[in-house]
Design an enzyme around this catalytic site. Structure first.
Site, PDB file in Angstrom:
ATOM      1  N   GLY A 232     -18.817 -30.353   9.856  1.00  0.00           N
ATOM      2  CA  GLY A 232     -18.893 -31.114  11.097  1.00  0.00           C
ATOM      3  C   GLY A 232     -20.201 -30.836  11.806  1.00  0.00           C
ATOM      4  O   GLY A 232     -21.198 -30.457  11.184  1.00  0.00           O
ATOM      5  N   SER A 233     -20.184 -31.002  13.119  1.00  0.00           N
ATOM      6  CA  SER A 233     -21.430 -30.933  13.882  1.00  0.00           C
ATOM      7  C   SER A 233     -21.904 -29.488  14.064  1.00  0.00           C
ATOM      8  O   SER A 233     -21.109 -28.543  14.022  1.00  0.00           O
ATOM      9  CB  SER A 233     -21.216 -31.570  15.253  1.00  0.00           C
ATOM     10  OG  SER A 233     -20.231 -30.847  15.960  1.00  0.00           O
ATOM     11  N   THR A 234     -23.181 -29.356  14.301  1.00  0.00           N
ATOM     12  CA  THR A 234     -23.769 -28.036  14.522  1.00  0.00           C
ATOM     13  C   THR A 234     -23.187 -27.398  15.786  1.00  0.00           C
ATOM     14  O   THR A 234     -22.930 -26.187  15.823  1.00  0.00           O
ATOM     15  CB  THR A 234     -25.304 -28.179  14.601  1.00  0.00           C
ATOM     16  OG1 THR A 234     -25.742 -28.711  13.338  1.00  0.00           O
ATOM     17  CG2 THR A 234     -25.990 -26.849  14.844  1.00  0.00           C
ATOM     18  N   VAL A 236     -20.136 -27.727  17.176  1.00  0.00           N
ATOM     19  CA  VAL A 236     -18.796 -27.158  16.942  1.00  0.00           C
ATOM     20  C   VAL A 236     -18.901 -25.992  15.956  1.00  0.00           C
ATOM     21  O   VAL A 236     -18.231 -24.962  16.110  1.00  0.00           O
ATOM     22  CB  VAL A 236     -17.811 -28.247  16.450  1.00  0.00           C
ATOM     23  CG1 VAL A 236     -16.483 -27.632  16.064  1.00  0.00           C
ATOM     24  CG2 VAL A 236     -17.600 -29.307  17.526  1.00  0.00           C
ATOM     25  N   GLY A 237     -19.773 -26.136  14.956  1.00  0.00           N
ATOM     26  CA  GLY A 237     -19.963 -25.056  13.981  1.00  0.00           C
ATOM     27  C   GLY A 237     -20.371 -23.759  14.655  1.00  0.00           C
ATOM     28  O   GLY A 237     -19.905 -22.670  14.292  1.00  0.00           O
ATOM     29  N   GLU A 254     -20.601 -26.273   7.015  1.00  0.00           N
ATOM     30  CA  GLU A 254     -21.463 -27.364   6.522  1.00  0.00           C
ATOM     31  C   GLU A 254     -21.761 -28.233   7.729  1.00  0.00           C
ATOM     32  O   GLU A 254     -20.871 -28.935   8.219  1.00  0.00           O
ATOM     33  CB  GLU A 254     -20.731 -28.201   5.472  1.00  0.00           C
ATOM     34  CG  GLU A 254     -20.303 -27.443   4.241  1.00  0.00           C
ATOM     35  CD  GLU A 254     -21.412 -27.304   3.224  1.00  0.00           C
ATOM     36  OE1 GLU A 254     -22.547 -27.751   3.492  1.00  0.00           O
ATOM     37  OE2 GLU A 254     -21.151 -26.728   2.160  1.00  0.00           O
ATOM     38  N   CYS A 288     -24.453 -36.696   7.156  1.00  0.00           N
ATOM     39  CA  CYS A 288     -25.274 -35.519   7.470  1.00  0.00           C
ATOM     40  C   CYS A 288     -26.555 -35.547   6.645  1.00  0.00           C
ATOM     41  O   CYS A 288     -27.532 -34.915   7.013  1.00  0.00           O
ATOM     42  CB  CYS A 288     -24.482 -34.248   7.181  1.00  0.00           C
ATOM     43  SG  CYS A 288     -23.884 -34.170   5.487  1.00  0.00           S
TER      44      CYS A 288
END
Ligand code: NAD
Length: 487
Positions: A232-234, A236-237, A254, A288
């Protein structure tokens, strides 16, 4: 697709069955992203469902890991067969993600490939016999499953991004709890549950918990979830990394990308523009691995821009079910607003739109834009819309410097006729994946997929990397004769 009588209507997939969520759960409307039609209402898990699923998965995992490898492989092969023969999966992906048939077909074929490759992982050697300095000792390094893997996925390629984790994790003896995106609870989750049900997979080894971020958070925080695999998004990561770090939990992330496509001065312009168009516009640029930065040598820039803009202008945007449609809608209004905002800000800073820049509803025309200020978010951030910003440079050194001027490190492409030279340029790029003379969106079950920097943390997905990803190393010694210590 009829609105009623889905196995997933008001249900989640737990303990091998479709069941209504427990108290605290709810429902999620499932939308056709092109027409906004409601396709049905899926169940949405509550915290109690997560806790119950964790408890049953922990028990199921031990029995699953103890099965002969051939039985685990057989389950995965049956899931692959169920997917190949699943009625309506293509249409479901097209509707739920707003994609054309080709993208849905790609997801299905790729997910079948992931399952087939994973089935062969189950029979791989589980370790090595080590040399030892101790007489009478037998010393091995063996691979053991991590345990229960929590998998959190995004909406853009919901089937394949789930399957590329679920299949190898299961093959290697883990159990999986999947939380799909609320945008795609069915093609990203409950329809996968149906495949496992049809394949007669043992109850509890794979469960699906649709829901929002609170369900994802609970999975990350639950002490009995041994590993989190997040795509997912940076943003949230980063939050997941913080939480998992404090819990000392194995994590694989990822994340997003801001990928460069370099066009060298000897590039075949028609090829380069075709590669550029596919890299930025494929599935509305919502991957992505889309190209967010085209970096083009000045000597070929004019021809490249003309060719790219012509290709963009020729694409039909609209309902994916209509013949000849190349691009469907942007996934939701928030993403549309964000994309428009990035473009507006860039234009206010001096950027020029060569084609596109307009939208009808969520249908956004493929856009080519030049003279973007290097500090504009359109250049520095992930775009996630069919927009191709192009910068002009003088020579390969400048191209490499500009391409590397980012914290992201997912993928790049280099296009040039002299393949040796293009390869040398590619090797200077700081990213985890690089392609010479092909588009940035590439993925294969056997290749190590992943990112560095703000694009990922942890291992790689695919091929032998999955052995590292979804097992732990255990050092085991066995001594067959008496040992002697000082006391
Ligand atoms: P997102 O980060 O908003 O959401 C991803 C998933 O995380 C969803 O299931 C969401 O419900 C869940 N989630 C949200 N907040 C959470 C939290 N605090 N804790 C736990 N879970 C939470 O991403 P998205 O909008 O669904 O997907 C687009 C993003 O995914 C893009 O940034 C894209 O680059 C990235 N992506 C990366 C890859 C890769 O392999 N590197 C592949 C596809 C997409």
């Amino acid at each position: 697709m009829a609105e009623h009588n889905h196995s997933w209507s008001n249900a989640i997939f737990v303990d091998g069955q479709f069941r209504p969520p427990a108290a605290g759960g709810g429902t999620l409307a499932v939308h056709d992203k092109s027409s906004d039609e409601v396709l049905g209402v899926a169940g949405s898990a509550g915290i109690a469902d997560v806790d119950a699923a964790v408890a049953s998965s922990v028990i199921a995992q031990r029995a699953w890991a103890a099965l002969p490898h051939s039985q685990r492989a057989a389950v995965l092969r049956r899931v692959a067969a169920a997917l190949e023969h699943a009625d309506g999966f293509r249409e479901l992906i097209m509707r739920e993600t707003g994609s054309i048939a080709g993208k849905a077909d790609y997801e299905i074929a790729s997910a079948v490939g992931e399952l087939t490759e994973a089935a062969s992982l189950a029979s791989r050697p589980v370790g090595e016999v080590l040399q030892t300095g101790h007489e009478g000792r037998f010393s091995v390094s063996e691979r053991v499953p991590v345990g229960l893997v929590g998998v959190i996925t995004p909406w853009n390629f919901p089937l394949v991004l789930g399957m590329r984790v679920i299949a190898p994790a299961l093959a290697l003896g883990n159990a999986v709890l999947l939380k799909p995106s609320p945008e795609t609870p069915v093609s990203g989750g409950l329809a996968i549950g149906e495949l496992f049900e049809r394949a007669g997979a043992p109850a509890g080894i794979f469960q699906v918990l649709p829901g929002g971020e609170e369900i994802g958070r609970r999975l990350v925080e639950h002490p009995d979830v041994a590993m989190i695999h997040f795509t997912g998004s940076t943003t949230v990561g980063r939050e997941i990394a913080r939480t998992a770090g404090s819990l000392l939990k194995k994590t694989s992330l990822e994340l997003g990308g801001n990928n460069a496509l370099i066009v060298l001065n000897d590039a075949d312009i028609d090829q380069a523009a075709m590669i550029g168009a596919w890299s930025s516009f494929h599935y509305q640029g919502q991957t992505c691995i889309s190209a967010g930065r085209h970096i083009v040598d000045r000597s070929v820039a004019e021809a490249y821009l003309r060719n790219l803009a012509d290709r963009a202008a020729a694409i039909t945007v609209g309902n994916p079910f209509r013949d000849g449609t190349g691009l469907g809608p942007i996934i939701n209004n928030a993403q549309l607003k964000r994309a428009k905002g990035l473009l507006d800000e860039a234009v206010a800073g001096g950027a020029r739109i060569l084609t596109g820049g307009t939208s009808e509803g969520r249908f956004f025309r493929p856009t080519v834009v030049v003279d973007v200020h290097p500090a504009a978010a359109l250049w520095t951030e992930e775009i996630f819309a069919p927009i191709a910003p192009v910068a002009v440079v003088d020579g390969a050194d400048q191209a490499v410097a500009l391409a590397n001027d980012t914290r992201y490190g997912l993928v790049s492409s280099v296009v040039g006729t002299d393949v040796h030279r293009a390869t040398e340029v590619a090797r200077r790029l700081d990213c985890a994946m690089v392609h010479v003379n092909d588009a940035t969106p590439q993925d294969e079950p056997l290749a190590p997929f992943g990112g560095t920097g703000h694009s990922g943390l942890g291992g790689r997905a695919g091929g032998d990397s999955n052995l590292e990803e979804f097992t732990e190393r255990r050092w085991r010694t066995v001594t067959g004769s008496p040992v002697h210590y000082p006391y």
